[in-house]
Design a protein around this motif. Sequence first.
Motif, mmCIF file in Angstrom:
data_model
loop_
_atom_site.group_PDB
_atom_site.id
_atom_site.type_symbol
_atom_site.label_atom_id
_atom_site.label_comp_id
_atom_site.label_asym_id
_atom_site.label_seq_id
_atom_site.Cartn_x
_atom_site.Cartn_y
_atom_site.Cartn_z
ATOM 1 N N ALA B 16 0.698 -1.132 -0.213
ATOM 2 C CA ALA B 16 0.086 0.041 -0.068
ATOM 3 C C ALA B 16 0.993 1.078 -0.038
ATOM 4 N N LYS B 17 1.911 1.234 0.577
ATOM 5 C CA LYS B 17 2.749 2.452 0.749
ATOM 6 C C LYS B 17 3.379 2.675 -0.437
ATOM 7 N N ALA B 18 3.866 1.722 -1.346
ATOM 8 C CA ALA B 18 4.560 1.910 -2.644
ATOM 9 C C ALA B 18 3.574 2.575 -3.480
ATOM 10 N N SER B 19 2.144 2.159 -3.631
ATOM 11 C CA SER B 19 1.193 2.493 -4.410
ATOM 12 C C SER B 19 0.726 3.920 -3.843
ATOM 13 N N LYS B 20 0.756 4.422 -2.732
ATOM 14 C CA LYS B 20 0.588 5.437 -2.408
ATOM 15 C C LYS B 20 1.703 6.435 -2.549
ATOM 16 N N LEU B 21 2.850 6.012 -2.656
ATOM 17 C CA LEU B 21 4.019 6.995 -2.942
ATOM 18 C C LEU B 21 3.886 7.200 -4.431
ATOM 19 N N GLY B 22 3.690 6.334 -5.175
ATOM 20 C CA GLY B 22 3.427 6.258 -6.879
ATOM 21 C C GLY B 22 2.638 7.360 -7.046
ATOM 22 N N MET B 23 1.161 7.278 -6.285
ATOM 23 C CA MET B 23 0.182 8.245 -6.626
ATOM 24 C C MET B 23 0.535 9.689 -6.494
ATOM 25 N N TRP B 24 1.255 9.858 -5.460
ATOM 26 C CA TRP B 24 1.755 11.276 -5.183
ATOM 27 C C TRP B 24 2.864 11.819 -6.255
ATOM 28 N N LEU B 25 3.514 10.948 -6.532
ATOM 29 C CA LEU B 25 4.586 11.246 -7.529
ATOM 30 C C LEU B 25 3.794 11.671 -8.608
ATOM 31 N N PHE B 26 2.831 10.974 -9.150
ATOM 32 C CA PHE B 26 1.834 11.145 -10.182
ATOM 33 C C PHE B 26 1.201 12.744 -10.217
ATOM 34 N N ALA B 79 -13.850 11.560 0.413
ATOM 35 C CA ALA B 79 -12.998 11.333 1.703
ATOM 36 C C ALA B 79 -13.826 10.323 2.670
ATOM 37 N N MET B 80 -15.193 10.718 2.807
ATOM 38 C CA MET B 80 -15.887 9.953 3.647
ATOM 39 C C MET B 80 -15.948 8.342 3.182
ATOM 40 N N SER B 81 -15.849 8.235 1.984
ATOM 41 C CA SER B 81 -16.115 6.789 1.360
ATOM 42 C C SER B 81 -14.814 5.906 1.896
ATOM 43 N N ILE B 82 -13.886 6.744 1.842
ATOM 44 C CA ILE B 82 -12.523 6.062 2.327
ATOM 45 C C ILE B 82 -12.571 5.497 3.784
ATOM 46 N N THR B 83 -13.062 6.430 4.741
ATOM 47 C CA THR B 83 -13.214 6.170 6.000
ATOM 48 C C THR B 83 -14.324 5.134 6.047
ATOM 49 N N ALA B 84 -15.496 5.170 5.335
ATOM 50 C CA ALA B 84 -16.534 3.926 5.436
ATOM 51 C C ALA B 84 -15.900 2.812 5.338
ATOM 52 N N ILE B 85 -14.868 2.718 4.010
ATOM 53 C CA ILE B 85 -14.311 1.244 3.926
ATOM 54 C C ILE B 85 -13.368 0.867 4.669
ATOM 55 N N LEU B 182 -8.671 2.699 -3.750
ATOM 56 C CA LEU B 182 -9.852 3.811 -3.629
ATOM 57 C C LEU B 182 -9.181 4.943 -2.842
ATOM 58 N N GLU B 183 -8.071 4.857 -2.013
ATOM 59 C CA GLU B 183 -7.568 6.278 -1.572
ATOM 60 C C GLU B 183 -6.858 6.780 -2.728
ATOM 61 N N ASN B 184 -6.266 6.166 -3.603
ATOM 62 C CA ASN B 184 -5.577 6.726 -5.047
ATOM 63 C C ASN B 184 -6.477 7.369 -5.516
ATOM 64 N N SER B 185 -7.660 6.982 -5.862
ATOM 65 C CA SER B 185 -8.727 7.484 -6.618
ATOM 66 C C SER B 185 -9.227 8.922 -5.843
ATOM 67 N N GLY B 186 -9.197 8.758 -4.571
ATOM 68 C CA GLY B 186 -9.596 9.878 -3.939
ATOM 69 C C GLY B 186 -8.753 10.933 -4.017
ATOM 70 N N LEU B 187 -7.237 10.580 -3.985
ATOM 71 C CA LEU B 187 -6.281 11.764 -4.014
ATOM 72 C C LEU B 187 -6.507 12.414 -5.328
ATOM 73 N N TYR B 188 -6.749 11.353 -6.499
ATOM 74 C CA TYR B 188 -6.631 12.203 -7.828
ATOM 75 C C TYR B 188 -7.827 13.168 -7.739
ATOM 76 N N TRP B 189 -9.021 12.640 -7.062
ATOM 77 C CA TRP B 189 -10.207 13.530 -7.006
ATOM 78 C C TRP B 189 -9.947 14.974 -6.316
ATOM 79 N N HIS B 190 -9.157 14.956 -5.266
ATOM 80 C CA HIS B 190 -8.583 15.991 -4.500
ATOM 81 C C HIS B 190 -7.772 16.949 -5.347
ATOM 82 N N LEU B 191 -7.205 16.348 -6.351
ATOM 83 C CA LEU B 191 -6.201 17.155 -7.183
ATOM 84 C C LEU B 191 -7.229 17.764 -8.064
ATOM 85 N N VAL B 192 -8.085 17.139 -8.774
ATOM 86 C CA VAL B 192 -9.106 17.926 -9.673
ATOM 87 C C VAL B 192 -9.659 18.840 -8.859
ATOM 88 N N ASP B 193 -10.007 18.878 -7.675
ATOM 89 C CA ASP B 193 -10.475 19.974 -6.855
ATOM 90 C C ASP B 193 -9.808 21.204 -6.589
#
Lengths: 537, 207
Positions: B16-26, B79-85, B182-193
């Motif tokens: 998970a950490k690698a995946s998150k790091l990759g998303m942030w770099l993107f 963000a709420m959906s991430i907490t929910a899961i 899911l968290e990565n899609s959330g991060l991406y969505w926050h970027l769009v925002d």
Amino acid sequence: MTDSSVSQPNFFEVKKGLFSWIFSLDHKRIGLLYLYSVGSFFLVGAALGVLMRLELFNPGADLIEAKTYNQVFTLHGVIMIFLFIIPSIPAVFGNFFLPIMLGTDDVAFPRLNLLSWWLYVLGALFALSTLVFGDGPADTGWTFYAPYSVKTGTNVSMSVLAAFILGFSSILTGLNFIVTIHRLRAPGMGFNQMPLFAWALYATSWIQLLATPIIGITLLMIVAERMLGIGLFDPSIGGDPILYQHLFWIYSHPAVYIMALPAMGIVSEIIPTFAQRTIFGYKAIAYSSLAIAFVGYFVWGHHMFTSGMSGPAAYIFSILTFFVAIPTSIKVFNWLATMYKGSINVQVPLLYAVAFIFNFLIGGLTGLVVGALAADVHLHDTYFVVGHFHYVMFGGTGFAFFGALHYWYPKIWGKMYNKLIANIAFAILFIGFNTLYFPMLILGIKGMPRRYYDYLPEFHTLNQISTVGSWILIIGLLLMIFNLFKGYFSKQKAPANPWNGITLEWQTQSPPTLYNFDKAPELVEGGPYNYPNAMKG
Amino acid sequence: MEHSFVLPNSGHTYDAKASKLGMWLFLYTELLLFGGLFIVYMVYRSLNPDAFLMASLNLNVWMGTVNTVVLLTSSMTVAMSITAIQLGNSKLSLKLLLITVFAAVVFLVIKYFEWGAKIEHGLWPGMEHFGSLSHGEQLYFYLYFFMTGLHGLHVIVGMIFIVVVMNKIKKGSINKDKNQLLENSGLYWHLVDLIWIYLFPLFYLIH
């Protein structure tokens, strides 16, 4: 070599067939896919280069005419930069060896890795499609300067889109390597126990990541202008072509270090192996890569001294340019200090590494000449610049690429090439290279401008020498390639560790197995280059 | 082929950490992509301050404000959906993601009407009225269409990303223990925002 290590099938034998390659998730196969594609484009680019040299053998349009010449040098530049040098060392040897040298079995995101190769192929198709569709390949030069790139009738849009897609591929490779280095190092391998090639790739990857998007968006603006009429760089409505140049070089200067840093990483691997001793100044070499990447981000303005720039801005860009020379020379001195009193084993890879230092020195010092404000006004857009960057890119990165090919050849294919022929090919290449490009430096000082199919009669002799050099170079190149192919078909197997290297790739069998290691790799105590039998003192 | 030995630092295990790091770099690369446009905007605005002001009066601040609220709300629901899961409630998570996608559609529909109004007024590059504008105003509209258009593309990509993630939640491959995608899609969505949060004042509010 023990027999137990041969029990596993190697990564070539695991699966066969075309699809097992082009959809492979194995970092080694993807590395080789890149090698074959990058290598093919290098030959196409080189052929275009020879064609230009032939045209310049005599003044006047005797072989190709002006417009064709412009298209040829543009295609040569686009192929060599976007399809060869930028992906060359990272995507080929980085993919193949980074995971092995870190002691792991793959990159962090194998599927993303495959995607970046497919994007590379797509970008290449876009670039080549200009040969068939539209009004021929772009004739703008690889820099696509506005406003000409927006006005010309040639097919600029496709070339620019190609560069955009290739940039995306490059970003994904860089991203993958950064995460791999952060997450997948072998237990016990800290950042300061990594091989220097990994350090070089780490610095490179950050540049790929942080510089490439800028050119991506800039090129999209060119496409928008050509296709939608959104003229952000159109001077007739107050758009600013100089702004285009800034945005272009904000990427394209750091891109020079995307090309050079991995080559320095290769040299940092080859030299300790063939000197059989610890690298001198490990941390200095490692951190100077980061320093080059960092400072290199702030020097783009030196491409634009004659485009119109305020005095203070020009001074600052010039001084910063000189700063880049410091970390670069730190590396050179450390390589030389490593060889000093080492037990040097003169083999082909070492020859390429030393040739890299020689060529890069000329390339680097001529770079300082054009980085100086007063000299640049005279030398800008002359053959001096062409000579300078070919010394850095081809004499530097190209030679390091060939060196890496000869260094890791026995590991990749488990065979050995004929060393005598390899030495001869190297000598011919080296002589040909210098005969080809050194006259360009003199021609530039004498005032011959670049990017013309024609020249004044007084430049005749030097141009002829240069063209003859291109023939010598091609002979050396073909001999080298022939020898590498011949080695592949030879029956004799190479030992797993022919050079007595101690970085982790030499602990695997040749060719490596699918998952690289069948037991946990053993890290060398005291750093990756701590040769046990090295002479002390 | 059976592989008996697996390295502790294998690249083939879920990380998970690698995946998150990759998303942030993107996300850095995305920020820089728009960063280039922000530079162009800055240069042209400083060269044509009055024309940019004049041109910005053509935009509908109300529509922009509504869109900002819609996007901010959708950022909250993702963000709420991430907490929910993370709490194990996949059903709630799916519902919240559905609201997010709905908000994205609303955003695009409003955007469509905004662009439509501009084109109706002849403000699209090449139209007759557009030609009568001053140079600075033309540059403003070039930037407006280019930047909001690119942002709109990112909204569409983000929507697709979230729909793919929803599918995986339904199949159970994204769950309480394994939800980095899911968290990565959330991060991406926050970027769009986030990018919209900058575009909104730059084009609508600065006077």
